[in-house]
Design a protein around this motif. Sequence first.
Motif, short mmCIF file in Angstrom:
data_model
loop_
_atom_site.label_atom_id
_atom_site.label_comp_id
_atom_site.label_asym_id
_atom_site.label_seq_id
_atom_site.Cartn_x
_atom_site.Cartn_y
_atom_site.Cartn_z
N ASN A 1 9.06 -3.14 4.54
CA ASN A 1 8.68 -2.38 3.13
C ASN A 1 8.60 -2.95 2.23
OD1 ASN A 1 6.73 -0.71 5.64
ND2 ASN A 1 9.15 0.57 5.45
N LEU B 1 4.68 -0.19 -6.61
CA LEU B 1 5.28 1.19 -6.68
C LEU B 1 6.06 1.18 -6.86
CD1 LEU B 1 2.87 3.65 -5.59
CD2 LEU B 1 3.62 3.76 -3.23
N TRP C 1 5.16 -3.44 -0.79
CA TRP C 1 4.42 -2.14 -1.47
C TRP C 1 5.56 -1.11 -1.84
CZ3 TRP C 1 5.15 2.80 -0.17
CH2 TRP C 1 5.78 3.18 1.22
#
Length: 171
Positions: free
Chosen positions: A20, A27, A23
């Motif tokens: 992950n 973010l 992203w």
Amino acid sequence: MNTTSDQDSLVPRKGWWSRNWGWVLPLGCLSMVLSCGCLAMLFGGLAYKALGDSPVKAEALERAQNSPEVRAALGTPVEAGMMRQFSFKSGSAGGSADLLIPLKGPQGEGLLRAQAFKLGDRWHYTTLSVELPEGTVDLLHPSLPGAPAHPRLENPGRPALTPVETLPEDN
């Protein structure tokens, strides 16, 4: 016998971060930037609110809104906009303020300029005027009743001289 399932169970699975990061990293950075921006806006808003409640601004606006010359030039109601420039220092013994506030009425616009210093608990204005397209209205010395609408409009091409209150001398 199924050998592929035995081999799949022996291959280690990728961790959460490995799957992950693409992203989560952008973010996370975006949320940090937004948090800092919100914090800066909060502090700026609190400072603006504190200055907006200052007695210098309140009295300067009241004098401008009650001035017959300003009302004649701008119309009624005379409303204040967001301050363009301000400097405000205050303490128990003294302080200073320098404000520039746009004014707007149904007939036109002007600019309220207020400069003051504080001695003890009293503010003394050195400059309190409204700059209009026709000239400058001096609010420190209001006109007499029955005088023309703009008796103190000064030449806009020349800076206005404003009287300064003198400080009491120490004996």
